[in-house]
Design an enzyme around this catalytic site. Structure first.
Site, PDB file in Angstrom:
ATOM      1  N   PHE A 106       4.067  -7.680  -9.107  1.00  0.00           N
ATOM      2  CA  PHE A 106       5.284  -8.324  -8.609  1.00  0.00           C
ATOM      3  C   PHE A 106       5.958  -9.062  -9.762  1.00  0.00           C
ATOM      4  O   PHE A 106       5.308  -9.422 -10.753  1.00  0.00           O
ATOM      5  CB  PHE A 106       4.955  -9.298  -7.476  1.00  0.00           C
ATOM      6  CG  PHE A 106       4.714  -8.629  -6.150  1.00  0.00           C
ATOM      7  CD1 PHE A 106       5.635  -8.752  -5.122  1.00  0.00           C
ATOM      8  CD2 PHE A 106       3.580  -7.865  -5.929  1.00  0.00           C
ATOM      9  CE1 PHE A 106       5.419  -8.128  -3.889  1.00  0.00           C
ATOM     10  CE2 PHE A 106       3.354  -7.242  -4.714  1.00  0.00           C
ATOM     11  CZ  PHE A 106       4.282  -7.372  -3.690  1.00  0.00           C
ATOM     12  N   PHE A 113      -3.423  -2.057   6.702  1.00  0.00           N
ATOM     13  CA  PHE A 113      -3.973  -3.394   6.445  1.00  0.00           C
ATOM     14  C   PHE A 113      -5.134  -3.321   5.456  1.00  0.00           C
ATOM     15  O   PHE A 113      -5.154  -2.457   4.582  1.00  0.00           O
ATOM     16  CB  PHE A 113      -4.360  -4.077   7.750  1.00  0.00           C
ATOM     17  CG  PHE A 113      -3.183  -4.354   8.643  1.00  0.00           C
ATOM     18  CD1 PHE A 113      -2.146  -5.164   8.217  1.00  0.00           C
ATOM     19  CD2 PHE A 113      -3.098  -3.795   9.901  1.00  0.00           C
ATOM     20  CE1 PHE A 113      -1.049  -5.420   9.028  1.00  0.00           C
ATOM     21  CE2 PHE A 113      -1.996  -4.038  10.731  1.00  0.00           C
ATOM     22  CZ  PHE A 113      -0.983  -4.846  10.281  1.00  0.00           C
ATOM     23  N   ALA A 143      -3.258  -0.494  12.516  1.00  0.00           N
ATOM     24  CA  ALA A 143      -4.683  -0.532  12.151  1.00  0.00           C
ATOM     25  C   ALA A 143      -5.402  -1.741  12.721  1.00  0.00           C
ATOM     26  O   ALA A 143      -6.629  -1.761  12.761  1.00  0.00           O
ATOM     27  CB  ALA A 143      -4.842  -0.517  10.638  1.00  0.00           C
ATOM     28  N   LYS A 145       7.848  -7.433   8.900  1.00  0.00           N
ATOM     29  CA  LYS A 145       7.253  -6.709   7.774  1.00  0.00           C
ATOM     30  C   LYS A 145       8.201  -5.715   7.121  1.00  0.00           C
ATOM     31  O   LYS A 145       8.033  -5.345   5.970  1.00  0.00           O
ATOM     32  CB  LYS A 145       5.980  -5.998   8.246  1.00  0.00           C
ATOM     33  CG  LYS A 145       5.043  -5.641   7.116  1.00  0.00           C
ATOM     34  CD  LYS A 145       3.731  -5.101   7.646  1.00  0.00           C
ATOM     35  CE  LYS A 145       2.808  -4.742   6.488  1.00  0.00           C
ATOM     36  NZ  LYS A 145       1.564  -4.121   6.957  1.00  0.00           N
ATOM     37  N   ARG A 156       1.908   7.431   7.437  1.00  0.00           N
ATOM     38  CA  ARG A 156       2.307   7.171   8.822  1.00  0.00           C
ATOM     39  C   ARG A 156       3.812   6.940   8.916  1.00  0.00           C
ATOM     40  O   ARG A 156       4.444   6.521   7.946  1.00  0.00           O
ATOM     41  CB  ARG A 156       1.593   5.928   9.357  1.00  0.00           C
ATOM     42  CG  ARG A 156       0.107   6.057   9.507  1.00  0.00           C
ATOM     43  CD  ARG A 156      -0.520   4.725   9.871  1.00  0.00           C
ATOM     44  NE  ARG A 156      -0.359   3.743   8.805  1.00  0.00           N
ATOM     45  CZ  ARG A 156      -0.496   2.435   8.950  1.00  0.00           C
ATOM     46  NH1 ARG A 156      -0.781   1.936  10.144  1.00  0.00           N
ATOM     47  NH2 ARG A 156      -0.353   1.620   7.936  1.00  0.00           N
ATOM     48  N   LYS A 178       0.826  -1.218   0.000  1.00  0.00           N
ATOM     49  CA  LYS A 178       0.000   0.000   0.000  1.00  0.00           C
ATOM     50  C   LYS A 178       0.856   1.261   0.000  1.00  0.00           C
ATOM     51  O   LYS A 178       0.548   2.233  -0.681  1.00  0.00           O
ATOM     52  CB  LYS A 178      -0.925   0.023   1.223  1.00  0.00           C
ATOM     53  CG  LYS A 178      -2.116  -0.878   1.166  1.00  0.00           C
ATOM     54  CD  LYS A 178      -3.080  -0.614   2.308  1.00  0.00           C
ATOM     55  CE  LYS A 178      -2.426  -0.607   3.654  1.00  0.00           C
ATOM     56  NZ  LYS A 178      -1.737  -1.872   3.995  1.00  0.00           N
ATOM     57  N   TRP A 206       6.917   0.276  -8.398  1.00  0.00           N
ATOM     58  CA  TRP A 206       8.112  -0.304  -7.780  1.00  0.00           C
ATOM     59  C   TRP A 206       9.246  -0.391  -8.801  1.00  0.00           C
ATOM     60  O   TRP A 206      10.394  -0.087  -8.495  1.00  0.00           O
ATOM     61  CB  TRP A 206       7.782  -1.690  -7.226  1.00  0.00           C
ATOM     62  CG  TRP A 206       8.912  -2.350  -6.502  1.00  0.00           C
ATOM     63  CD1 TRP A 206       9.279  -2.176  -5.212  1.00  0.00           C
ATOM     64  CD2 TRP A 206       9.837  -3.303  -7.053  1.00  0.00           C
ATOM     65  NE1 TRP A 206      10.382  -2.951  -4.908  1.00  0.00           N
ATOM     66  CE2 TRP A 206      10.731  -3.652  -6.022  1.00  0.00           C
ATOM     67  CE3 TRP A 206       9.979  -3.888  -8.319  1.00  0.00           C
ATOM     68  CZ2 TRP A 206      11.766  -4.563  -6.225  1.00  0.00           C
ATOM     69  CZ3 TRP A 206      11.005  -4.796  -8.510  1.00  0.00           C
ATOM     70  CH2 TRP A 206      11.885  -5.130  -7.470  1.00  0.00           C
ATOM     71  N   THR A 253       3.967   1.602  -1.102  1.00  0.00           N
ATOM     72  CA  THR A 253       4.584   1.722  -2.426  1.00  0.00           C
ATOM     73  C   THR A 253       3.595   2.290  -3.431  1.00  0.00           C
ATOM     74  O   THR A 253       3.930   3.169  -4.236  1.00  0.00           O
ATOM     75  CB  THR A 253       5.100   0.349  -2.895  1.00  0.00           C
ATOM     76  OG1 THR A 253       6.066  -0.139  -1.959  1.00  0.00           O
ATOM     77  CG2 THR A 253       5.723   0.431  -4.276  1.00  0.00           C
TER      78      THR A 253
END
Length: 560
Positions: free
Chosen positions: A385, A305, A277, A108, A97, A74, A413, A76
């Site tokens: 990806f 999330f 979250a 993570k 954030r 999210k 990305w 990215t």
């Protein structure tokens, strides 16, 4: 198939960063409106977020489907979308954030994006940044010290019953061994023994208060409103009864100011606050969001999330509290997460499997329905990806078309803002055409049980809600304190739409269980806790901290 991209940290270290004054100049800000923290970071004055001087831009929320443990990108997508909007000629800013060291050293990783879609200076942001988390930790622990000091006092005691005190100390680290402990041991000179523990800083009420405060006076008021416990005569005690709010606010004097940084492409970004979250409200500060809306025509922000967690809380708590009115919602979906919801195990997500992906689409379907519950328009961003196939992307695109939802493949990305231009065009058009106002899911004046059950049944898809005996006692306490009019910030697993982590896809006919209800009267919400949610995570068997190092020249490696 995308070409190979350097590691995130290599890209960040080789990037040509602009001086923070040059970034501020893009927003029309002069040196007198900037408080630099070195060359590449700065605090912004609170005056920039004054309501009566703000011409609001268009607010765009980025959320997601139910993620895999490593997340679906999210941040990215948010950074890339902002770069894409700037590339197509829009004055846009991303407001996000701050990272917690728990995920950075845990499983993570950091929170600055990745590849060619990230924020700089990446190492600073992911480690100590401007010290906001440390200030929050100190303010929280000051209150804990004042509580224990009053319990010990012979002359100024408030007669607080230590057995009713739920306030814990915090630290910004995953450390399961600190979840429950006993303090005050050692005899008369060392305090009153009682059971307590530690939470992670990102889950603290001080963090939630900082993120929902309108300004410094509001911050101070909220700090004073923190409920601590009862006297032996069953009278409520708040932080203001300990005269704690002034000193706590003084510790937060700088932390309450938003942080200005930049993207890899030199676009302005604000990063401020960092509540989780799954156990808090999961969005950046009201002050930061309002500052962005005052400085830019489009503001991209993120809720943590899946949409069932951060998105719902963003709309039902933050937007209602601050008066924000978002224009569009971007739902991040990935091929790997959809295959995971279709029954594929984590180790095999890189193997092409269009059939499993099709089975997993029911999770995306539910999250699209959830966005529409609020009368908002969802746009799906397929975060690409390297292991994705065009066939798998087409399955998602066809499903979105069937549901009447616009969608675009996101390649920020690998390509930065260029890879986000298609998504940026869709988002800008949707925001520009937005005329309707979003509709909250519930009225704050409804009963606490009604609010919980509306979210559980309509957003999560539960058949019903059950309450443990402890939760029923907590609801009586809420009623006794006159706090039934507060919104609810449900603590729930991020791994499932349900309150059971193992239920993938779109669980149906499950019973959600509320085991307790915590009071966050300073933050201005109640926290119903479902399942086995905890406010202090633990480290994984192989924590990311083991891979992080620094060489003799001060160059950091292994941070992501």
């Amino acid at each position: 198939m995308p070409k190979a991209v350097q590691s995130d940290i290599d890209i960040a270290q080789k990037a040509k960063m602009h001086h923070i004054r040059d970034i501020a100049a893009k927003l029309g800000l002069g040196d007198d409106q900037l408080e630099p923290y070195g060359k590449y970071k700065a605090k912004l004055p609170l005056a920039l977020a004054e309501k009566d001087q703000c011409k609001y831009g268009k607010l765009i929320l980025v959320s997601a489907i139910t993620p895999t443990p490593a997340g679906e990108g999210k941040t990215t997508v948010s950074i890339g979308l902002n770069d894409g909007l700037n590339r197509i000629g829009k004055k846009s800013m991303v407001v996000l954030r701050e990272p917690s060291l728990g995920p950075v050293f845990g499983i993570k990783g950091g929170a600055t994006g990745g590849g060619y879609s990230q924020l700089l200076p990446m190492e600073d942001i992911n480690l100590h940044f401007t010290g906001d988390f440390a200030a929050i930790e100190k303010a929280n622990n000051l209150l804990a010290a004042l509580i224990d000091n009053n319990l010990q006092s012979k002359n100024r005691s408030l007669n607080l019953d230590g057995r009713t005190v739920a306030w814990k100390r915090v630290m910004d680290m995953n450390d399961r061994s600190l979840r429950r402990l006993v303090c005050g041991l050692g005899g008369l000179a060392h305090g009153v023994p009682r059971e307590t523990g530690f939470d992670i800083t990102a889950a603290s009420e001080i963090m939630a208060i900082l993120c929902l405060a309108d300004d410094l006076p509001d911050l101070k008021r909220r700090l004073g409103d923190i409920f601590l416990g009862f006297t032996f005569a069953r009278e409520p005690i708040h932080a203001r009864d300990l005269n704690a709010q002034g000193a706590m606010a003084a510790l937060l004097k700088e932390a309450v100011k938003p942080n200005l940084i930049q993207s890899l492409e030199g676009n302005p970004a604000i990063m401020h606050g960092g509540p989780f979250a799954n156990i808090a409200q999961g969005t950046n500060t009201v002050i930061a969001t309002r500052t962005g809306l005052c400085l830019a025509d489009y503001v991209v922000t993120e809720a943590g999330f899946g949409f069932d967690l951060g998105g719902e809380k963003f709309l039902d708590i933050k937007c209602q509290s601050a008066g924000f009115d978002p224009c569009a919602v971007v739902l991040v979906a990935t091929v790997r997460a959809l295959k995971y919801h279709g029954g594929v195990e984590l180790a095999h997500l890189s193997v092409p499997n269009a059939k499993a992906l099709s089975r997993g689409l029911e999770n995306l379907t539910k999250q699209i329905e959830n966005v529409r519950l609020f009368h908002l328009t969802p746009i799906v961003a397929i975060n690409r990806f390297a292991t994705d196939t065009d066939e798998e992307h087409q399955v998602i695109l066809d499903h979105c078309q069937f549901m009447g939802v616009q969608a675009a493949v996101m390649e920020a990305w690998e390509k930065g803002g260029e890879g986000a231009e298609e998504l940026a065009e869709l988002v800008a058009a949707t925001a520009d055409q937005c005329t309707a106002h979003y509709k909250p899911l519930y009225d704050w004046n409804q009963s606490v049980r009604e609010k919980i059950e509306i979210i559980a049944t309509r957003v999560y898809g539960a058949a019903s809600v059950e309450y443990a005996p402890g939760a029923l006692k907590d609801l009586e306490k809420v009623k006794q304190l006159g706090l039934e009019g507060l919104p609810v910030c449900i603590a729930k697993t991020q791994s499932s739409l349900s309150d059971q982590p193992g239920l993938r896809g779109r669980p149906r006919d499950f019973v959600a269980t509320v085991r307790e209800v915590e009071i966050a009267s300073g933050a201005g919400f109640l926290v119903p806790i479902t399942g086995n949610m905890m406010r202090m995570p633990g480290l994984p068997e192989v924590p990311s901290a083991e891979k992080i190092d620094i060489d003799e020249k001060g160059v950091i490696s292994g941070l992501f």
